[in-house]
Design an enzyme around this catalytic site. Structure first.
Site, PDB file in Angstrom:
ATOM      1  N   ILE A  63      10.352  54.247  35.407  1.00  0.00           N
ATOM      2  CA  ILE A  63      11.477  53.529  34.790  1.00  0.00           C
ATOM      3  C   ILE A  63      12.230  54.636  34.061  1.00  0.00           C
ATOM      4  CG2 ILE A  63       9.950  52.841  32.866  1.00  0.00           C
ATOM      5  CD1 ILE A  63      11.749  50.468  32.298  1.00  0.00           C
ATOM      6  N   SER A  64      13.538  54.750  34.299  1.00  0.00           N
ATOM      7  CA  SER A  64      14.299  55.883  33.760  1.00  0.00           C
ATOM      8  C   SER A  64      14.380  55.821  32.237  1.00  0.00           C
ATOM      9  CB  SER A  64      15.708  55.878  34.345  1.00  0.00           C
ATOM     10  OG  SER A  64      15.647  55.947  35.752  1.00  0.00           O
ATOM     11  N   GLN A  65      14.658  56.993  31.651  1.00  0.00           N
ATOM     12  CA  GLN A  65      14.890  57.106  30.205  1.00  0.00           C
ATOM     13  C   GLN A  65      16.016  56.133  29.792  1.00  0.00           C
ATOM     14  OE1 GLN A  65      16.969  60.704  29.427  1.00  0.00           O
ATOM     15  NE2 GLN A  65      16.323  60.851  27.301  1.00  0.00           N
TER      16      GLN A  65
END
Ligand code: SAM
Length: 218
Positions: A63-65
């Site tokens: 899950i991206s930043q």
């Protein structure tokens, strides 16, 4: 941790990681205040959900930043009612943010378990979404054209199928570069075969694997 603690962490994330770094669209900031990121990370990682970093969601995927999700959302210039294709639905968090902002979202994810879980979590929040399991480099022709397309995995070049499925005047946000480092790129479709393209910043995403992306083998 209970709901109140997560809410507090969420407000801190918005002010300390997003607003302070130039995410200035009030609608984007509001969506990040409202969507519970903790439900999109594996249960054992929930206490880290509001960290300033990507997190593993299993199967080598992430899950991206939060800041990167916010930046991509800002670059899309989302309007309520926009029809948006997301390639690489992963945990479902980016899709939930777009849905919160009033967009109609179509997601494509190549991993069956991720795609199914994302769809269930999003529906549990009360949003409607269509998720297809397959190769998103080919887009999803059935619902094209899209006002916006967001690709949340690293492409070697702009996938032609995605450009074709973008409406004239539409915006496409995609990390383009090598397998290990990319430029976050905004493409605006000016005409059937005409575009403008702007590299916004360096970034690092997992590879976009597929017919118009990278080979599985590397
Ligand atoms: N948007 C996601 C989120 O909010 O959690 C993050 C996605 S993660 C950085 C990238 C995702 O792209 C992975 O789930 C990966 O399986 C998916 N992916 C890679 N190549 C793909 C392809 N050709 N079609 C669809 N999904 C793909």
């Amino acid at each position: 941790m209970d709901k109140k603690d997560f809410k507090l962490l969420r407000q801190k994330m918005v002010s300390g990681q997003l607003a302070s770094r130039g995410i200035d669209d009030p609608k984007v900031l509001q969506a990040f205040r409202e969507v519970p990121r903790e439900i999109f990370v594996p249960e054992a990682m929930q206490e880290f959900a509001y960290q300033d970093s990507p997190l593993s969601i299993g199967g080598g995927q992430t899950i991206s930043q939060p800041y990167i999700v916010a930046l991509m959302t800002k670059l899309l210039e989302v309007k309520s009612g926009d029809k948006i294709l997301e390639v690489g639905t992963g945990s479902g968090y980016q899709a939930a943010i777009l849905l919160n902002m009033g967009a109609e979202v179509y997601g494509v994810e190549r991993h069956l378990n991720l795609g199914q879980e994302a769809k269930e979590k999003i529906k549990a929040l009360g949003y409607a979404i269509e998720v297809k399991i397959g190769d998103g480099t080919l887009g999803w022709n059935k619902f094209a054209p899209y006002h916006k397309i967001v690709v949340t995995a690293a492409a070697p070049k702009l996938p032609q199928s995605l450009f074709e499925q973008l409406a004239v005047g539409g915006r496409l946000v995609v990390p383009v570069g090598s397998r290990f480092s990319q430029e976050l790129t905004v493409v605006v479709k000016k005409g059937k075969n005409e575009l403008s393209s702007q590299a916004v910043c360096g970034c690092v995403f997992v590879p976009l694997i597929g017919q118009e992306g990278w080979d599985e083998s590397g």
